[in-house]
Design a protein around this motif. Structure first.
Motif, PDB file in Angstrom:
ATOM      1  N   GLY A 182       0.893  -1.403  -0.026  1.00  0.00           N
ATOM      2  CA  GLY A 182      -0.013  -0.636   0.207  1.00  0.00           C
ATOM      3  C   GLY A 182       0.808   1.510   0.010  1.00  0.00           C
ATOM      4  O   GLY A 182       1.992   1.014  -0.201  1.00  0.00           O
ATOM      5  N   LYS A 183       0.683   2.456   0.514  1.00  0.00           N
ATOM      6  CA  LYS A 183       1.038   3.234   0.535  1.00  0.00           C
ATOM      7  C   LYS A 183       2.400   2.971   1.484  1.00  0.00           C
ATOM      8  O   LYS A 183       2.445   2.153   2.759  1.00  0.00           O
ATOM      9  N   SER A 184       3.574   4.447   0.996  1.00  0.00           N
ATOM     10  CA  SER A 184       4.264   4.152   2.233  1.00  0.00           C
ATOM     11  C   SER A 184       4.818   5.830   2.861  1.00  0.00           C
ATOM     12  O   SER A 184       4.687   6.768   1.606  1.00  0.00           O
ATOM     13  N   GLU A 185       5.401   5.754   3.912  1.00  0.00           N
ATOM     14  CA  GLU A 185       5.580   6.835   4.238  1.00  0.00           C
ATOM     15  C   GLU A 185       7.036   7.151   4.599  1.00  0.00           C
ATOM     16  O   GLU A 185       7.267   6.198   5.514  1.00  0.00           O
ATOM     17  N   ILE A 186       7.596   8.551   5.384  1.00  0.00           N
ATOM     18  CA  ILE A 186       8.726   8.821   6.010  1.00  0.00           C
ATOM     19  C   ILE A 186       8.651   9.419   7.076  1.00  0.00           C
ATOM     20  O   ILE A 186       7.208   9.366   7.460  1.00  0.00           O
ATOM     21  N   ILE A 187       8.812   8.430   7.945  1.00  0.00           N
ATOM     22  CA  ILE A 187       8.829   8.315   9.526  1.00  0.00           C
ATOM     23  C   ILE A 187       9.543   9.908   9.722  1.00  0.00           C
ATOM     24  O   ILE A 187      11.084   9.754  10.008  1.00  0.00           O
ATOM     25  N   ALA A 188       9.123  11.247  10.694  1.00  0.00           N
ATOM     26  CA  ALA A 188      10.094  11.804  10.581  1.00  0.00           C
ATOM     27  C   ALA A 188      11.111  10.913  12.052  1.00  0.00           C
ATOM     28  O   ALA A 188      10.754  10.467  12.337  1.00  0.00           O
ATOM     29  N   PRO A 189      12.379  11.926  12.312  1.00  0.00           N
ATOM     30  CA  PRO A 189      13.428  10.837  12.878  1.00  0.00           C
ATOM     31  C   PRO A 189      12.494  11.204  14.722  1.00  0.00           C
ATOM     32  O   PRO A 189      12.921  10.168  15.213  1.00  0.00           O
ATOM     33  N   GLU A 190      11.458  12.552  14.507  1.00  0.00           N
ATOM     34  CA  GLU A 190      11.295  12.555  15.968  1.00  0.00           C
ATOM     35  C   GLU A 190      10.324  11.833  16.683  1.00  0.00           C
ATOM     36  O   GLU A 190       9.728  11.281  17.759  1.00  0.00           O
ATOM     37  N   ASP A 191      10.026  10.786  15.068  1.00  0.00           N
ATOM     38  CA  ASP A 191       8.604   9.422  15.969  1.00  0.00           C
ATOM     39  C   ASP A 191       9.275   8.280  15.765  1.00  0.00           C
ATOM     40  O   ASP A 191       8.467   7.579  15.558  1.00  0.00           O
ATOM     41  N   MET A 192      10.867   8.358  15.360  1.00  0.00           N
ATOM     42  CA  MET A 192      11.604   6.954  15.011  1.00  0.00           C
ATOM     43  C   MET A 192      10.951   6.519  16.266  1.00  0.00           C
ATOM     44  O   MET A 192      11.442   4.994  16.470  1.00  0.00           O
ATOM     45  N   ARG A 193      11.215   6.919  17.262  1.00  0.00           N
ATOM     46  CA  ARG A 193      11.272   6.019  18.614  1.00  0.00           C
ATOM     47  C   ARG A 193       9.438   5.351  19.086  1.00  0.00           C
ATOM     48  O   ARG A 193       9.951   4.522  19.416  1.00  0.00           O
ATOM     49  N   SER A 194       9.086   6.387  18.995  1.00  0.00           N
ATOM     50  CA  SER A 194       7.352   5.692  19.259  1.00  0.00           C
ATOM     51  C   SER A 194       6.778   5.193  17.806  1.00  0.00           C
ATOM     52  O   SER A 194       6.504   3.677  18.824  1.00  0.00           O
ATOM     53  N   GLN A 195       7.502   5.105  16.797  1.00  0.00           N
ATOM     54  CA  GLN A 195       7.509   4.165  16.023  1.00  0.00           C
ATOM     55  C   GLN A 195       7.982   2.499  16.686  1.00  0.00           C
ATOM     56  O   GLN A 195       7.172   1.716  16.100  1.00  0.00           O
ATOM     57  N   LEU A 196       9.226   2.212  16.804  1.00  0.00           N
ATOM     58  CA  LEU A 196      10.100   1.000  16.776  1.00  0.00           C
ATOM     59  C   LEU A 196       9.848   0.796  18.608  1.00  0.00           C
ATOM     60  O   LEU A 196      10.065  -0.158  18.991  1.00  0.00           O
TER      61      LEU A 196
END
Length: 146
Positions: A80-94
């Motif tokens: 599906g769609k792909s999106e760039i994760i902002a550097p400040e959101d990387m910790r929460s996404q991981l």
């Protein structure tokens, strides 16, 4: 029209620098046994460590209608769609926001992270999180799938 994208997630400068700690460790351990030859053994062990780091580096590849990240691959038609994760959101996404069913192709030290939705309803994996050196190019290449 066929297109391709390829990228290897090589070890960072700091990981290579940290691996150099193998040299004095092996030298000190082998010095009483091997004497002057100990430094040669220490350097050989360090080269083996570097070669292993390079051989185990993950690869991102888009070719022949498939996207491969690390050891997994999926047809582009199921993405599906792909999106760039902002550097400040990387910790929460991981961390706290990570779905346990997601596929991770994460390499520490890389500044880019891309989230790619899986549109296949029969696949239990909801999305892929992929580290990259160039998130814009990866998202652009994934968007050209049709």
């Amino acid at each position: 029209m066929s297109f391709s994208y390829s990228e290897r997630l090589l070890p960072s400068f700091w990981q290579v620098l940290a691996s150099m700690l193998v040299i004095p460790a092996v030298w000190l351990i082998t010095l009483p046994i091997l004497g002057e030859f100990a430094i040669v053994v220490a350097l050989a062990v360090w080269f083996v460590v570097i070669a292993t780091m390079l051989a185990r580096s993950k690869k991102l590849d888009i070719r022949d209608g498939r996207f491969a990240a690390g050891s997994a691959q999926i047809p582009l038609s199921l993405l599906g769609k792909s999106e760039i994760i902002a550097p400040e959101d990387m910790r929460s996404q991981l961390g706290p926001d990570l779905d346990a069913r997601a596929y991770l192709c994460f390499k520490s030290g890389k500044k880019g992270l891309v989230k790619i939705d899986v549109s296949d309803k029969s696949d239990p994996t909801p999305y892929w999180l992929v580290s990259t050196n160039d998130p814009r190019s990866l998202v652009e290449a994934l968007s050209r799938k049709n």
